[in-house]
Design a protein around this motif. Sequence first.
Motif, PDB file in Angstrom:
ATOM      1  N   THR A  33       4.130  -1.510 -11.840  1.00  0.00           N
ATOM      2  CA  THR A  33       4.130  -0.645 -10.662  1.00  0.00           C
ATOM      3  C   THR A  33       3.246   0.575 -10.876  1.00  0.00           C
ATOM      4  O   THR A  33       2.491   0.984  -9.980  1.00  0.00           O
ATOM      5  CB  THR A  33       5.566  -0.217 -10.338  1.00  0.00           C
ATOM      6  N   ASP A  34       3.322   1.172 -12.059  1.00  0.00           N
ATOM      7  CA  ASP A  34       2.488   2.336 -12.360  1.00  0.00           C
ATOM      8  C   ASP A  34       1.014   1.959 -12.313  1.00  0.00           C
ATOM      9  O   ASP A  34       0.178   2.711 -11.785  1.00  0.00           O
ATOM     10  CB  ASP A  34       2.861   2.892 -13.731  1.00  0.00           C
ATOM     11  N   ARG A  35       0.669   0.815 -12.879  1.00  0.00           N
ATOM     12  CA  ARG A  35      -0.732   0.383 -12.903  1.00  0.00           C
ATOM     13  C   ARG A  35      -1.244   0.123 -11.489  1.00  0.00           C
ATOM     14  O   ARG A  35      -2.370   0.510 -11.142  1.00  0.00           O
ATOM     15  CB  ARG A  35      -0.863  -0.879 -13.764  1.00  0.00           C
ATOM     16  N   VAL A  36      -0.442  -0.527 -10.673  1.00  0.00           N
ATOM     17  CA  VAL A  36      -0.835  -0.812  -9.286  1.00  0.00           C
ATOM     18  C   VAL A  36      -1.049   0.492  -8.521  1.00  0.00           C
ATOM     19  O   VAL A  36      -2.040   0.654  -7.795  1.00  0.00           O
ATOM     20  CB  VAL A  36       0.235  -1.685  -8.602  1.00  0.00           C
ATOM     21  N   ALA A  37      -0.130   1.451  -8.683  1.00  0.00           N
ATOM     22  CA  ALA A  37      -0.232   2.725  -7.962  1.00  0.00           C
ATOM     23  C   ALA A  37      -1.467   3.515  -8.408  1.00  0.00           C
ATOM     24  O   ALA A  37      -2.136   4.165  -7.592  1.00  0.00           O
ATOM     25  CB  ALA A  37       1.035   3.544  -8.169  1.00  0.00           C
ATOM     26  N   ARG A  38      -1.784   3.477  -9.694  1.00  0.00           N
ATOM     27  CA  ARG A  38      -2.962   4.190 -10.189  1.00  0.00           C
ATOM     28  C   ARG A  38      -4.258   3.541  -9.692  1.00  0.00           C
ATOM     29  O   ARG A  38      -5.221   4.238  -9.337  1.00  0.00           O
ATOM     30  CB  ARG A  38      -2.943   4.238 -11.714  1.00  0.00           C
ATOM     31  N   LEU A  69      -2.261  -6.343  -5.263  1.00  0.00           N
ATOM     32  CA  LEU A  69      -1.151  -5.438  -4.943  1.00  0.00           C
ATOM     33  C   LEU A  69      -1.649  -4.014  -4.721  1.00  0.00           C
ATOM     34  O   LEU A  69      -1.126  -3.288  -3.865  1.00  0.00           O
ATOM     35  CB  LEU A  69      -0.115  -5.474  -6.061  1.00  0.00           C
ATOM     36  N   ALA A  70      -2.673  -3.603  -5.478  1.00  0.00           N
ATOM     37  CA  ALA A  70      -3.214  -2.251  -5.321  1.00  0.00           C
ATOM     38  C   ALA A  70      -3.895  -2.086  -3.964  1.00  0.00           C
ATOM     39  O   ALA A  70      -3.812  -1.017  -3.345  1.00  0.00           O
ATOM     40  CB  ALA A  70      -4.188  -1.941  -6.448  1.00  0.00           C
ATOM     41  N   VAL A  71      -4.588  -3.118  -3.502  1.00  0.00           N
ATOM     42  CA  VAL A  71      -5.194  -3.065  -2.173  1.00  0.00           C
ATOM     43  C   VAL A  71      -4.110  -2.839  -1.123  1.00  0.00           C
ATOM     44  O   VAL A  71      -4.254  -2.001  -0.212  1.00  0.00           O
ATOM     45  CB  VAL A  71      -5.982  -4.361  -1.892  1.00  0.00           C
ATOM     46  N   ALA A  72      -2.996  -3.572  -1.245  1.00  0.00           N
ATOM     47  CA  ALA A  72      -1.888  -3.390  -0.303  1.00  0.00           C
ATOM     48  C   ALA A  72      -1.274  -2.003  -0.443  1.00  0.00           C
ATOM     49  O   ALA A  72      -0.923  -1.363   0.556  1.00  0.00           O
ATOM     50  CB  ALA A  72      -0.833  -4.477  -0.537  1.00  0.00           C
ATOM     51  N   THR A 145      -6.961   4.216 -15.532  1.00  0.00           N
ATOM     52  CA  THR A 145      -6.723   5.306 -16.484  1.00  0.00           C
ATOM     53  C   THR A 145      -7.191   6.654 -15.963  1.00  0.00           C
ATOM     54  O   THR A 145      -6.745   7.699 -16.447  1.00  0.00           O
ATOM     55  CB  THR A 145      -7.433   5.012 -17.824  1.00  0.00           C
ATOM     56  N   GLY A 146      -8.076   6.653 -14.979  1.00  0.00           N
ATOM     57  CA  GLY A 146      -8.651   7.910 -14.530  1.00  0.00           C
ATOM     58  C   GLY A 146      -8.044   8.489 -13.274  1.00  0.00           C
ATOM     59  O   GLY A 146      -8.568   9.480 -12.748  1.00  0.00           O
ATOM     60  N   HIS A 147      -6.951   7.911 -12.774  1.00  0.00           N
ATOM     61  CA  HIS A 147      -6.370   8.404 -11.530  1.00  0.00           C
ATOM     62  C   HIS A 147      -4.852   8.484 -11.619  1.00  0.00           C
ATOM     63  O   HIS A 147      -4.214   7.676 -12.306  1.00  0.00           O
ATOM     64  CB  HIS A 147      -6.767   7.507 -10.353  1.00  0.00           C
ATOM     65  N   ASP A 148      -4.303   9.445 -10.904  1.00  0.00           N
ATOM     66  CA  ASP A 148      -2.854   9.562 -10.793  1.00  0.00           C
ATOM     67  C   ASP A 148      -2.335   8.500  -9.839  1.00  0.00           C
ATOM     68  O   ASP A 148      -3.081   8.005  -8.969  1.00  0.00           O
ATOM     69  CB  ASP A 148      -2.473  10.948 -10.269  1.00  0.00           C
ATOM     70  N   PRO A 149      -1.062   8.131  -9.974  1.00  0.00           N
ATOM     71  CA  PRO A 149      -0.495   7.139  -9.052  1.00  0.00           C
ATOM     72  C   PRO A 149      -0.540   7.633  -7.604  1.00  0.00           C
ATOM     73  O   PRO A 149      -0.235   8.790  -7.318  1.00  0.00           O
ATOM     74  CB  PRO A 149       0.949   6.986  -9.540  1.00  0.00           C
ATOM     75  N   LEU A 150      -0.952   6.761  -6.713  1.00  0.00           N
ATOM     76  CA  LEU A 150      -0.945   7.072  -5.281  1.00  0.00           C
ATOM     77  C   LEU A 150       0.466   6.871  -4.746  1.00  0.00           C
ATOM     78  O   LEU A 150       1.093   5.848  -5.029  1.00  0.00           O
ATOM     79  CB  LEU A 150      -1.911   6.144  -4.548  1.00  0.00           C
ATOM     80  N   PRO A 151       1.006   7.837  -4.008  1.00  0.00           N
ATOM     81  CA  PRO A 151       2.339   7.617  -3.422  1.00  0.00           C
ATOM     82  C   PRO A 151       2.343   6.360  -2.559  1.00  0.00           C
ATOM     83  O   PRO A 151       1.354   6.049  -1.878  1.00  0.00           O
ATOM     84  CB  PRO A 151       2.553   8.873  -2.574  1.00  0.00           C
ATOM     85  N   ALA A 152       3.445   5.646  -2.611  1.00  0.00           N
ATOM     86  CA  ALA A 152       3.550   4.419  -1.820  1.00  0.00           C
ATOM     87  C   ALA A 152       3.432   4.743  -0.337  1.00  0.00           C
ATOM     88  O   ALA A 152       3.930   5.772   0.125  1.00  0.00           O
ATOM     89  CB  ALA A 152       4.881   3.719  -2.108  1.00  0.00           C
TER      90      ALA A 152
END
Length: 495
Positions: A33-38, A69-72, A145-152
């Motif tokens: 989940t963390d990887r997808v959000a980032r 999943l990240a695109v979604a 690695t270069g971005h913070d997680p995007l809020p869902a």
Amino acid sequence: MNCIQLLERAAAQWPCRPAITDRDDTWTYAALTDRVARLAGGLRQLGVRPTDPVAVLAAQHRDTLVASLAVAWAGAELVPIDPRGSSDAAVAALRNTAAVGLVVDDANGGRIGELLDRCPYLRVLVHAGRDAAPAEAIPLTTLVTGHDPLPAPDAAEIHALGRFHTDGIGGRPRPVPLRHQDFVVAALSLLAEGGLPNTPILSTTEPLSNATVMTAAMAVMMRAGCLVMPEAGEWECAHGPAAVTDLLTTPAWLRAYPGQAADDAGHLPDRILLAGDLADDTLVGRTLAVLPGVSLRPLYGNAETAGFISLGPRLTAEPRESTTPVGGAAPHVDIRVRDQANLDCPSGQIGSILARGPGGADWLDTGDIGHFDDSGRLHLAGRAGDVLMRNDDPVYLRAIEMRLAMHSDVADAAVIAHRGGIRAWVVPAAGAGFDAESLRTFCCDGLPVSHHPNEIFPLPVLSRTAAGRIRKHLLRTGPASPDNEQAPPAGGEPS
């Protein structure tokens, strides 16, 4: 519920359970989940906005699912493209959807230059692979690695998951819009039909329909299981966190499977779901001989119905007729069998199979033919174009393919109607030669006269779609057609 909510729920309830694995690493639900959000945050930083189409042209592996999943998660629309298709097919898919972004893997990175020339509106290019990224693309790991997680995203802002392509008529890809809800309902149907146990460890193979993989992935999340996504050529069970319980594959993969897993009983799956094309009796027998005790079930369906229509009963080595039982309608779809007057066929009468998925009231002509039995179970007879009339008698080309596949020298077979006759192709088994007359005699001994092939030709391999279905239009008009050769290949003369 949408797929993002499903992933968040799994991470909250089972954060430390393995969610996805390959030969390199295993990620828990929290880590996935963390990887997808980032990655979603990286896509947003690159300019991907909600509802923007983003294509994924890559083999099905761990990073492919993360990218999807990240695109979604970014609120964009997913556009999966079959990586085995031609560049023309990829360009058609990109143009059909006006995709602004593209994710490629190592095998397809070399296409970026051509795709940019033909689709200059592509502005976000991401490389998901182990090799060095092409100059035009940003490595997926750099974005993670270069971005913070995007809020869902807010659930009210999510409607379409993406546009999933089918081969369409004559091999021309056609985009099919599907919603998050379509896949969630399809995943629930798969579980309701007994498709997966609790906490499954499900391994996938290629080729597989992207819609089928997405449905299976959601079903695995619902069961708090683990998805094993190895690269091509690796035995899927060898890299899981424990023995794989379930295998999602196609008959095409089983035909090429050498059976090395039989030496490692601890890695044999308990169940195999066969998606895409149908398995013939010989293939079923060979598989059950290598994997004794395995539950082998056909998973029949189309992209338009979120990956599947029905989950069939357990296949056995007992010989079948020319049709294959594929089960009753799954809870998320309706099925009809209609005659040429568009009337419902009585049980036992073969007609066109129509299905209506969870997303709307329109009926889909699946392009397949079959019949219901008295218990309401659907039997598949083949594709609608695979019926030839000879002397007012219907000839089901599927029956000829099944007969050829029974020959010990044949690994795969395809049959088409050609100029009023029947033309067949076979892929010789490993170490076997090709004898057209012997194969014709074998067919004639086991089939009615109306089903005797006029010509049989050899091929090293049959081209198949991502769902494992044979691209028969190539046999009629493509390089495999003897009509396009300077001289016809050896292999038989018309009767």
